[in-house]
Write an enzyme that holds these catalytic residues in place. Structure first.
Site, short mmCIF file in Angstrom:
data_model
loop_
_atom_site.label_atom_id
_atom_site.label_comp_id
_atom_site.label_asym_id
_atom_site.label_seq_id
_atom_site.Cartn_x
_atom_site.Cartn_y
_atom_site.Cartn_z
N HIS A 5 33.19 44.89 43.73
CA HIS A 5 34.03 45.82 42.96
C HIS A 5 33.28 46.60 41.90
CE1 HIS A 5 36.69 42.15 44.30
NE2 HIS A 5 37.56 42.98 44.20
N ASP A 38 32.26 44.14 38.88
CA ASP A 38 31.45 42.99 38.94
C ASP A 38 30.13 43.46 38.95
OD1 ASP A 38 33.65 42.02 40.51
OD2 ASP A 38 32.96 42.57 42.65
C1 XUL Z 1 41.84 38.94 46.17
C2 XUL Z 1 40.78 39.47 47.20
C3 XUL Z 1 39.94 40.44 46.60
C4 XUL Z 1 39.68 41.68 47.57
C5 XUL Z 1 38.95 42.87 47.08
O1 XUL Z 1 42.42 38.03 46.67
O2 XUL Z 1 40.64 39.07 48.35
O3 XUL Z 1 38.71 40.08 46.14
O4 XUL Z 1 38.91 41.14 48.73
O5 XUL Z 1 39.56 43.36 45.90
#
Ligand code: XUL
Ligand code: CO
Length: 437
Positions: free
Chosen positions: A99, A102
């Site tokens: 993300h 991150d």
């Molecule tokens: C949350 C989840 C996230 C997604 C990406 O449960 O799985 O980390 O994978 O936003």
């Protein structure tokens, strides 16, 4: 600087190895069918759990001890990139995922956040030049900051919606810059708490419009990644719009988005929805929408998203069966959206966890391929639906009959032979397959 001195490169040593830092079953070059394990499994490392996460949970502070703990801000972000590429190299990871938040700290404005992001993205790009590790997918975090409390694309506030749109725009640009194979939309707070204050129709329409804008912008900048929706039924939002694959499929069709999206299916999200992992994979596969996988597992005794590393061989086998029947994952992969347990706070635990997960999927792959070669399930299914090969069955399948004609067939029937489903026999055979890998 090296961050993981305790480990040199993790290699395949075979099932009898006692070396905890070796693969016992994952042998990247070994062919299964006509592809190598590396090509079929396409493992990805989740940046947020492995480099950003600190082991905190809602009841207590972080426990993780990491060699970058003393750093802050951009220095910390840069150290994590260095550590990440050392880790990717040592664990031999073909992919990673992140993300935006991150990899780089947020500033006071989106402009500042984007500047931080640009600096780290260019550092990552440099590292990627000398690394085999590619970007499986990136995404924008639109659930952590308090501004997302009522959602992002489904927010009740148009400024928040615009902020979300701008983050997606930047995410698509970053994805293009780093050559991402996919772009993920997980709607963390896209849902509602109470119908009494919610315009559900408006929220869902707005979300669909946002996705349409994302499709248009990706096209405009020439970013050809596969778009993925990641369904999850709850947590953090009580009623999540992307509840499961079937619900999200209906949403995509309703808003004319079905040709632009596939699914990123997460095992723990499936179990939270009251499904098995393989059920969600099957539903997506049947409609040609199985795109990628967040490989983890939940604790079925706990009702939340524990994101454990996958070690349940039964599940990895049934998952790999679906994936192989899908002809692989195409541009997708198996991203370990999984975190070491809070008690596993030492750096070397990151290696043990990934080795366990990679071996569990390698076993699943080998067993599933063997079952496919033997036509294990096909024979059972063919036999079970045999009556549909009769004239009558063919007419039903091809919609060439009517209630009247079927009544004429059924009205005097006495001895219908309904056969056993033999689930126990099938499961016992599966155990034999598992033990014979
Ligand atoms: C949350 C989840 C996230 C997604 C990406 O449960 O799985 O980390 O994978 O936003
Ligand atoms: Co996930």
């Amino acid at each position: 600087m090296a961050y993981f001195n305790e480990v040199t490169k993790v290699k395949y040593e075979g099932r009898h190895s006692n070396n905890p830092f070796a693969f016992k079953f994952y042998n990247p070059e070994e062919k299964v069918g006509d592809k190598t394990m590396e090509q079929l499994l396409r493992f990805g490392i989740a940046y947020w759990h492995t480099f950003t996460g600190d082991g905190g949970d809602p009841f207590g502070a972080g426990t993780a001890k990491r060699p970058w703990d003393h750093l802050k801000g951009m220095d910390l972000a840069k150290a994590r990139v260095e550590a990440a590429f050392e880790f990717f190299e040592k664990i031999d990871a073909p992919f990673f995922c992140f993300h935006d938040v991150d990899i780089a700290p947020e500033g006071d404005t989106l402009r500042e956040s984007n500047q931080n992001l640009d600096e780290i993205v260019s550092m990552i790009k440099d590292y990627m030049k000398d690394s085999k590790t590619k970007l499986l997918w990136n995404t924008a975090n639109m659930f952590t900051n308090p501004r997302w409390t009522h959602g992002a694309g489904t927010s009740s506030n148009a400024d928040v919606y615009a902020y979300a749109a701008a983050k997606i725009k930047k995410g698509l640009e970053v994805g293009k810059e780093l050559g991402a194979e996919n772009y993920v939309f997980w709607g963390g707070r896209e849902g509602y708490e109470s119908l009494l204050n919610t315009d559900m129709k408006l929220e869902q329409q707005n979300l669909a419009n946002l996705y349409h804008m994302a499709i248009d912008y990706a096209k405009e900048i020439g970013f050809d990644a596969q778009f993925l929706i990641e369904p999850k039924p709850k947590e953090p939002t009580t009623h999540q719009y992307d509840f499961d694959v079937a619900t999200a499929t209906a949403f995509l069709y309703q808003y004319g988005l079905q040709d632009h999206f596939k699914f990123n299916i997460e095992a723990n999200h499936a179990t939270l929805a009251g499904h098995t992992f393989e059920h969600e994979l099957r539903v997506a596969r049947e409609s040609g929408m199985l795109g990628s996988v967040d490989a983890n597992q939940g604790d079925l005794l706990l009702g939340w998203d524990t994101d454990e590393f996958p070690t349940d061989l039964y599940t990895t086998t049934l998952a790999m069966y679906e994936i192989l029947k899908n002809g692989g994952l195409g541009r997708g992969g198996l991203n370990f959206d999984a975190k070491v347990r809070r008690g596993s706070f030492e750096t070397e635990d990151l290696f043990h966890a990934h080795i366990a997960g990679m071996d569990a999927f390698a076993i699943g792959l080998r067993v599933a391929q063997k079952m496919i070669d033997d036509k294990f399930f096909e024979t059972i299914v063919d036999e079970r639906y045999k009556t549909f090969q009769s004239d009558l069955g063919q007419k039903i399948i091809n919609r060439q009959t009517s209630l009247k004609e079927l009544e004429a067939h059924a009205i005097d029937l006495k001895d219908i032979e309904v056969r056993s489903g033999q689930v126990e026999k099938i499961k016992a055979r599966m155990n034999q397959y598992l033990l014979n890998i």
